[in-house]
Design a protein around this motif. Sequence first.
Motif, PDB file in Angstrom:
ATOM      1  N   ASP A  21     -13.292  -2.066  28.483  1.00 41.32           N
ATOM      2  CA  ASP A  21     -13.994  -2.362  29.731  1.00 41.32           C
ATOM      3  C   ASP A  21     -15.496  -2.481  29.484  1.00 41.32           C
ATOM      4  O   ASP A  21     -16.164  -3.350  30.049  1.00 41.32           O
ATOM      5  CB  ASP A  21     -13.707  -1.248  30.749  1.00 41.32           C
ATOM      6  N   GLY A  22     -16.017  -1.599  28.625  1.00 40.90           N
ATOM      7  CA  GLY A  22     -17.442  -1.641  28.308  1.00 40.90           C
ATOM      8  C   GLY A  22     -17.854  -2.941  27.647  1.00 40.90           C
ATOM      9  O   GLY A  22     -18.910  -3.511  27.962  1.00 40.90           O
ATOM     10  N   ILE A  23     -17.003  -3.429  26.720  1.00 44.23           N
ATOM     11  CA  ILE A  23     -17.295  -4.700  26.042  1.00 44.23           C
ATOM     12  C   ILE A  23     -17.301  -5.849  27.046  1.00 44.23           C
ATOM     13  O   ILE A  23     -18.168  -6.722  27.030  1.00 44.23           O
ATOM     14  CB  ILE A  23     -16.249  -4.968  24.929  1.00 44.23           C
TER      15      ILE A  23
ATOM     16  N   TYR B 209      -6.970   6.245  26.723  1.00 47.71           N
ATOM     17  CA  TYR B 209      -7.998   6.162  27.766  1.00 47.71           C
ATOM     18  C   TYR B 209      -9.325   5.675  27.182  1.00 47.71           C
ATOM     19  O   TYR B 209      -9.999   4.808  27.769  1.00 47.71           O
ATOM     20  CB  TYR B 209      -8.168   7.523  28.427  1.00 47.71           C
ATOM     21  N   LEU B 210      -9.713   6.222  26.026  1.00 45.97           N
ATOM     22  CA  LEU B 210     -10.959   5.776  25.388  1.00 45.97           C
ATOM     23  C   LEU B 210     -10.860   4.307  24.998  1.00 45.97           C
ATOM     24  O   LEU B 210     -11.839   3.551  25.090  1.00 45.97           O
ATOM     25  CB  LEU B 210     -11.253   6.618  24.147  1.00 45.97           C
ATOM     26  N   GLN B 211      -9.669   3.887  24.585  1.00 46.19           N
ATOM     27  CA  GLN B 211      -9.452   2.493  24.201  1.00 46.19           C
ATOM     28  C   GLN B 211      -9.678   1.568  25.391  1.00 46.19           C
ATOM     29  O   GLN B 211     -10.372   0.548  25.294  1.00 46.19           O
ATOM     30  CB  GLN B 211      -8.023   2.348  23.664  1.00 46.19           C
ATOM     31  N   GLU B 212      -9.098   1.943  26.531  1.00 48.11           N
ATOM     32  CA  GLU B 212      -9.297   1.149  27.749  1.00 48.11           C
ATOM     33  C   GLU B 212     -10.771   1.158  28.160  1.00 48.11           C
ATOM     34  O   GLU B 212     -11.323   0.129  28.579  1.00 48.11           O
ATOM     35  CB  GLU B 212      -8.447   1.717  28.887  1.00 48.11           C
ATOM     36  N   GLY B 213     -11.392   2.321  28.065  1.00 41.14           N
ATOM     37  CA  GLY B 213     -12.808   2.435  28.444  1.00 41.14           C
ATOM     38  C   GLY B 213     -13.699   1.568  27.580  1.00 41.14           C
ATOM     39  O   GLY B 213     -14.612   0.895  28.082  1.00 41.14           O
ATOM     40  N   ALA B 214     -13.440   1.575  26.270  1.00 43.52           N
ATOM     41  CA  ALA B 214     -14.256   0.765  25.353  1.00 43.52           C
ATOM     42  C   ALA B 214     -14.056  -0.725  25.617  1.00 43.52           C
ATOM     43  O   ALA B 214     -15.019  -1.512  25.583  1.00 43.52           O
ATOM     44  CB  ALA B 214     -13.893   1.105  23.911  1.00 43.52           C
TER      45      ALA B 214
END
Length: 517
Positions: A415-417, A408-413
């Motif tokens: 998306d942030g980039i 989940y954090l991987q997907e979130g990061a």
Amino acid sequence: CPCLQMTVENLKAENDQLKTGGPSTSTSQSSSLASLGTASPRESVAISLTKTLSMSLGEGSSPGEGITEQEVKQQDFFIGTVRVNGRMDWPMLDLAVGQAFKVYIAKVDPTSSLGLSTDSIYSYSMNHIRRVLGGELPESQPSHCVSKGPSGVTVTLKGLKEKCVDSLVFETLIPKPMSQHYISLLLKHRRLILSGPSGTGKTYLTSHLAEYLVDRSGRDLTDGIVVTFNMHRQSCKDLQLYLSNLANQIDRESSTAEIPLVVILDDIHDAISISELVNGALTCKYHKCPYIIGTTNQPVKMTPNHSLHLSFRMVTFSNNVEPANGFLVRYLHRKLMEAEDERSLANEDLLRVLDWVPKLWYHLHTFLEKHSTSDFLIGPCFFLSCPVTVEEFRSWFIDLWNLSIIPYLQEGAKDGIKVHGQKAVWEDPVEWVRGTLPWPSAQQDQAKLFHLPPPSMTSGGPGQPSEASARPLNKETPPSSMDTLDPLMAMLLKLQEAANYIESPERETMDPSLPTL
């Protein structure tokens, strides 16, 4: 003077005076607890609070069947125990029960005791004898009630009849001032939208507010009195057609028996357009319209020319403020009170572990604020399945971290980039986690926790290993399991799988028996 004994004994009373809203089956949140003390039932009596709850079981597939069926259950919350001896009279027992309740709410909510006090208690029952505080004293003395056999005290808090929300506050763990505010908004305006990140408890609160409104109306909690539309699965056209038909039905009929009292609109994508749709479709008299409660994970950006319809009010949930930011602490403290072993209450290792979970959650929330978008914030409800033994917690957390949180954090990061570029200096969150693991001899488990590489170093899809992370995540979370799902839905699925020790993460639909968070 009675000696209050705060041990975890379970001699729970039957609450014959409890008014149920329909067919009920007596259930308890905790398993049946064996008496751990040496005192006999004559001497020691457990105190519990029983509340009739309506649990959402499932949703229909079409607008006409979009009814969340309600089954009424009873849920017992263990509060503590009190000693009863031959010299104890009712005023003395009143004080002892009140003190047990006061200690309990202070443990559950060390900050404000939920805004409750001993004045929140309306009555208590013991072996079919009911004692209303401030009312006439029962003829039999407390010791006589206990002598009839194993017993317990069941406490009833002030509620609708007393024009109080104390019972709702205790049940939801949402502090009294906030609960009063939500209820007053609904009663005055009848239309409310709860906005905030996923997992902050919006759906949880919505179901309890709906139940409160049904109780207040005096109507039975029957099929059709609360209707739920999941706007992720059903279209705006479906909703418009349903509400228009409902408005015609309200205009035609004088009886409200077949009209839903509450319509819940869950997972709204565009709150502003939905508020306009509801107002346009419900053309019947305002006081005859059902209450409308909506939830949305999307931030509602309002401008002078673009805002919710005037008939709606909005409550914004944030991880940084109550009720979301203190909910996890209160929930875990209550869960600990429900533990089967009295030694848990004084187990420093376990207390350290449970105090660490809210810190972990806030650390992850802060990480996502820095490196992701508002779509990827993580709410406290994702951690409610936390076990209350150290050994179970250890395996639960390692699975949760590797199978759910890291993807989940991987997907979130990522998306942030895409949206913002690199907003802050990258810090791998596993470093904080490894350095603060709360259980004994945790050093040996540090290497079991996966790293989170920066998004630019990720060579494959979500869940695939990068050269820098050297972890076998592709075996456990194949790309297909997340590529084919909405990232938030994928997170929810993974959390449920890890929390329930499900081996294969390739399931693409939620088990309807799991609670909706």
